[in-house]
Design a protein around this motif. Structure first.
Motif, PDB file in Angstrom:
ATOM      1  N   TYR A  74     -37.530 -11.886   6.352  1.00  0.00           N
ATOM      2  CA  TYR A  74     -37.518 -12.313   7.750  1.00  0.00           C
ATOM      3  C   TYR A  74     -38.495 -11.448   8.530  1.00  0.00           C
ATOM      4  O   TYR A  74     -38.646 -10.253   8.252  1.00  0.00           O
ATOM      5  CB  TYR A  74     -36.113 -12.189   8.350  1.00  0.00           C
ATOM      6  N   SER A  75     -39.137 -12.051   9.508  1.00  0.00           N
ATOM      7  CA  SER A  75     -40.151 -11.340  10.294  1.00  0.00           C
ATOM      8  C   SER A  75     -39.539 -10.130  11.000  1.00  0.00           C
ATOM      9  O   SER A  75     -38.374 -10.156  11.421  1.00  0.00           O
ATOM     10  CB  SER A  75     -40.767 -12.280  11.334  1.00  0.00           C
ATOM     11  N   ALA A  76     -40.326  -9.062  11.129  1.00  0.00           N
ATOM     12  CA  ALA A  76     -39.868  -7.865  11.838  1.00  0.00           C
ATOM     13  C   ALA A  76     -39.822  -8.094  13.344  1.00  0.00           C
ATOM     14  O   ALA A  76     -39.259  -7.279  14.076  1.00  0.00           O
ATOM     15  CB  ALA A  76     -40.781  -6.689  11.520  1.00  0.00           C
ATOM     16  N   TYR A  77     -40.424  -9.190  13.806  1.00  0.00           N
ATOM     17  CA  TYR A  77     -40.451  -9.505  15.243  1.00  0.00           C
ATOM     18  C   TYR A  77     -39.482 -10.660  15.504  1.00  0.00           C
ATOM     19  O   TYR A  77     -39.099 -11.387  14.595  1.00  0.00           O
ATOM     20  CB  TYR A  77     -41.861  -9.881  15.687  1.00  0.00           C
ATOM     21  N   ALA A  78     -39.148 -10.838  16.761  1.00  0.00           N
ATOM     22  CA  ALA A  78     -38.202 -11.898  17.115  1.00  0.00           C
ATOM     23  C   ALA A  78     -38.711 -12.679  18.314  1.00  0.00           C
ATOM     24  O   ALA A  78     -39.433 -12.147  19.167  1.00  0.00           O
ATOM     25  CB  ALA A  78     -36.830 -11.292  17.431  1.00  0.00           C
ATOM     26  N   GLY A  79     -38.347 -13.970  18.346  1.00  0.00           N
ATOM     27  CA  GLY A  79     -38.587 -14.797  19.514  1.00  0.00           C
ATOM     28  C   GLY A  79     -40.037 -14.864  19.948  1.00  0.00           C
ATOM     29  O   GLY A  79     -40.951 -15.094  19.142  1.00  0.00           O
ATOM     30  N   THR A  80     -40.247 -14.637  21.250  1.00  0.00           N
ATOM     31  CA  THR A  80     -41.581 -14.743  21.822  1.00  0.00           C
ATOM     32  C   THR A  80     -42.542 -13.737  21.207  1.00  0.00           C
ATOM     33  O   THR A  80     -43.716 -14.046  20.986  1.00  0.00           O
ATOM     34  CB  THR A  80     -41.502 -14.517  23.350  1.00  0.00           C
ATOM     35  N   ASN A  81     -42.032 -12.528  20.932  1.00  0.00           N
ATOM     36  CA  ASN A  81     -42.898 -11.515  20.315  1.00  0.00           C
ATOM     37  C   ASN A  81     -43.406 -11.986  18.953  1.00  0.00           C
ATOM     38  O   ASN A  81     -44.572 -11.771  18.595  1.00  0.00           O
ATOM     39  CB  ASN A  81     -42.146 -10.189  20.157  1.00  0.00           C
ATOM     40  N   ASP A  82     -42.521 -12.631  18.200  1.00  0.00           N
ATOM     41  CA  ASP A  82     -42.924 -13.129  16.882  1.00  0.00           C
ATOM     42  C   ASP A  82     -44.028 -14.177  17.030  1.00  0.00           C
ATOM     43  O   ASP A  82     -45.029 -14.160  16.303  1.00  0.00           O
ATOM     44  CB  ASP A  82     -41.703 -13.730  16.184  1.00  0.00           C
ATOM     45  N   ALA A  83     -43.833 -15.092  17.982  1.00  0.00           N
ATOM     46  CA  ALA A  83     -44.850 -16.131  18.197  1.00  0.00           C
ATOM     47  C   ALA A  83     -46.177 -15.528  18.641  1.00  0.00           C
ATOM     48  O   ALA A  83     -47.253 -15.940  18.191  1.00  0.00           O
ATOM     49  CB  ALA A  83     -44.342 -17.126  19.249  1.00  0.00           C
ATOM     50  N   ASN A  84     -46.095 -14.532  19.507  1.00  0.00           N
ATOM     51  CA  ASN A  84     -47.320 -13.907  20.020  1.00  0.00           C
ATOM     52  C   ASN A  84     -48.087 -13.193  18.906  1.00  0.00           C
ATOM     53  O   ASN A  84     -49.310 -13.319  18.793  1.00  0.00           O
ATOM     54  CB  ASN A  84     -46.960 -12.924  21.142  1.00  0.00           C
ATOM     55  N   VAL A  85     -47.352 -12.446  18.070  1.00  0.00           N
ATOM     56  CA  VAL A  85     -48.002 -11.754  16.951  1.00  0.00           C
ATOM     57  C   VAL A  85     -48.573 -12.772  15.966  1.00  0.00           C
ATOM     58  O   VAL A  85     -49.699 -12.623  15.473  1.00  0.00           O
ATOM     59  CB  VAL A  85     -47.008 -10.811  16.245  1.00  0.00           C
ATOM     60  N   GLN A  86     -47.784 -13.817  15.684  1.00  0.00           N
ATOM     61  CA  GLN A  86     -48.242 -14.825  14.730  1.00  0.00           C
ATOM     62  C   GLN A  86     -49.543 -15.460  15.166  1.00  0.00           C
ATOM     63  O   GLN A  86     -50.461 -15.639  14.369  1.00  0.00           O
ATOM     64  CB  GLN A  86     -47.150 -15.896  14.546  1.00  0.00           C
ATOM     65  N   TRP A  87     -49.689 -15.820  16.459  1.00  0.00           N
ATOM     66  CA  TRP A  87     -50.926 -16.482  16.886  1.00  0.00           C
ATOM     67  C   TRP A  87     -52.036 -15.506  17.208  1.00  0.00           C
ATOM     68  O   TRP A  87     -53.201 -15.883  17.222  1.00  0.00           O
ATOM     69  CB  TRP A  87     -50.650 -17.466  18.012  1.00  0.00           C
ATOM     70  N   TRP A  88     -51.671 -14.243  17.454  1.00  0.00           N
ATOM     71  CA  TRP A  88     -52.705 -13.201  17.486  1.00  0.00           C
ATOM     72  C   TRP A  88     -53.347 -13.126  16.101  1.00  0.00           C
ATOM     73  O   TRP A  88     -54.562 -13.049  15.975  1.00  0.00           O
ATOM     74  CB  TRP A  88     -52.066 -11.857  17.860  1.00  0.00           C
ATOM     75  N   TYR A  89     -52.492 -13.208  15.055  1.00  0.00           N
ATOM     76  CA  TYR A  89     -53.010 -13.231  13.677  1.00  0.00           C
ATOM     77  C   TYR A  89     -53.715 -14.565  13.396  1.00  0.00           C
ATOM     78  O   TYR A  89     -54.845 -14.595  12.894  1.00  0.00           O
ATOM     79  CB  TYR A  89     -51.856 -13.035  12.688  1.00  0.00           C
ATOM     80  N   GLY A  90     -53.028 -15.684  13.696  1.00  0.00           N
ATOM     81  CA  GLY A  90     -53.529 -16.999  13.314  1.00  0.00           C
ATOM     82  C   GLY A  90     -54.906 -17.292  13.862  1.00  0.00           C
ATOM     83  O   GLY A  90     -55.794 -17.766  13.150  1.00  0.00           O
TER      84      GLY A  90
END
Length: 467
Positions: A186-202
């Motif tokens: 499971y991702s180390a981030y949650a919620g909005t933070n997870d989405a933000n990190v994911q699209w910073w990467y993506g």
């Protein structure tokens, strides 16, 4: 060192394996495009659209794109540094570990092991393999550059280093996760933070995997192909630093109209628009390098691939920032417009440039003249037609989808049900599947041409070997 012994064997091996994984990516891509129009072609549980789609993207990005970048980087770094690779054994390890990683990735994705993150679907054991692979590659390239015999660092080396550092940072941050079993985390981030990190990467994976490396290749192989130097090395360096600085702030433009703080969305929009300038700096550098040489667009098949490739890069880097504007994003996001945009970059920009680079390498790694220039030209036209048919049909589908989704009756209810919009997509999806077949035919000719080149009897003249 006057006559350094360059390692061409490792370049040839990476060329072969990257083409194999590229063929797999296109075959799976064609299959899933037909699954869209013929659902009976889904064979559960392993060969359904849901499991094959990440296999398609991972084989395309990590197998074909990164594999061919490995080949060209290992070729370029030796010549730009005027010395052999720092470690041939490390390069050989990199080759076999690269293939092992791709195979494990494909098997786990088919078995359904996925983090569900776009472009980062691989579970944590495969992440570790990716990190080991990247460290081996990075050490060899960086040590070769540090031990170079050429004082000046050509612009391609800057793009190489940016790609190495950028991918490492992006991958490690986005891969932070909590393992709960051998193939589940499971991702180390949650919620909005997870989405933000994911699209910073993506989004920045697009920069560090699909923008910086092909620009490194373009800046090296365009002068080699035309026989004249790049227009301005200084312009290349300015565009490079501007691109690297601006790109890393733009990921949140994928999260407009979401709970992500408004100032982050606005910052991402602003930097996305500003990004047009450094992107077009490289486009103009390429065009201006053709001054007095435009006749080569008719006579030199390598130049056709490279200049059309940089043209698609220019179009892509206009379309992308415009999509980051809130109103336009609200209209086309989640529609088929987006795959049309993505495939203009992957099929039109990245692949055209890499086809040119491999065509340039072929006589040098096989020690033979290219088997057939007319076949190379036929390959060019097939992939160009296939790519244009794909992108244009998806843009039209996206606009129609968006229009139907946003249409309202006088009482405020939706004019069309989701099923009605789905039915209207079928002609476009057929066009997408047919365009994939055309592109695949072009790649088949490419592979045949290279295979026949390797089998030719007369060796390349010593003059033509000079790179």
């Amino acid at each position: 060192m006057e006559n350094p012994a360059y390692n061409s064997a490792i370049v040839k091996s990476f060329v072969h394996w990257s083409i194999l994984w590229g063929l797999v990516a296109i075959l799976v891509g064609v299959l899933i495009s037909f699954q869209m129009v013929e659902p009976a072609l889904n064979f559960p549980p392993y060969f359904t659209y849901g499991r094959l789609r990440p296999v398609h993207t991972n084989a395309g990005i990590f197998g074909w794109a990164i594999g061919s970048f490995f080949a060209t980087f290992l070729y370029m770094v030796q010549r730009l540094c005027r010395r052999p690779l720092w470690s041939d054994r490390l390069a050989r390890f990199q080759l076999w570990f690269f293939n092992a990683t791709i195979i494990v990735a494909a098997i786990t994705l088919l078995l359904g092991y996925s983090t569900s993150k776009e472009y980062h679907e691989l579970e944590w054991p495969v992440d570790i393999m990716v990190v080991v692979l990247w460290v081996a590659f990075a050490v060899n390239i960086i040590m070769t550059i540090m031990k170079r015999h050429e004082e000046q660092m050509y612009i391609s080396l800057w793009f190489m280093l940016a790609s190495i550092v950028g991918v490492a940072v992006l991958y490690l941050v986005n891969a932070a996760e909590v393992p709960v079993s051998l193939f589940k985390s499971y991702s180390a981030y949650a919620g909005t933070n997870d989405a933000n990190v994911q699209w910073w990467y993506g989004h920045n994976a697009v920069a560090m995997v699909l923008t910086a490396p092909p620009l490194a290749v373009f800046y090296y192989f365009l002068p080699k192909s035309t026989g004249v130097p790049i227009y301005s090395h200084r312009l290349g360096i300015i565009a490079f630093w501007s691109l690297i600085f601006m790109y890393l702030w733009t990921g949140a433009h994928h999260l407009l109209w979401t709970p992500v703080p408004d100032w982050i969305q606005t910052l991402a929009m602003a930097f996305s628009i500003m990004l047009i300038a450094p992107s077009w700096g490289s486009v103009f550098n390429g065009y201006l390098s053709m001054r007095g040489q435009w006749h080569q667009m008719r006579e030199n098949y390598l130049v056709k691939f490279l200049i059309l490739g940089i043209t698609f890069y220019g179009l892509q880097t206009l379309q992308g920032p415009l999509q980051a504007v809130r109103s336009f994003s609200a209209f086309i996001h989640y529609t088929d417009w987006v795959p049309g945009h993505v495939h203009m970059g992957t099929l039109g920009w990245v692949s055209l440039v890499m086809f040119a680079a491999i065509y340039y390498l072929a006589p040098r790694i096989y020690n033979r003249e290219l088997y057939s220039i007319p076949l190379a030209n036929l390959h060019f036209w097939l992939v160009l037609v296939g790519q244009l048919l794909y992108s244009v049909s998806m843009w039209m589908a996206g606009v129609q989808q968006a229009g139907m989704w946003h249409a309202l009756n006088p009482d405020g209810s939706l004019s069309y049900s989701f099923m009605e919009t789905l039915i209207e997509m079928y002609p476009y999806w057929w066009a997408r599947a047919i365009s994939g077949v055309i592109y695949l035919a072009g790649v088949g000719i490419f592979i045949y041409n290279l295979a026949m080149t390797a089998r030719k009897e007369e060796p390349l003249s010593s003059t033509a070997k000079q790179a």
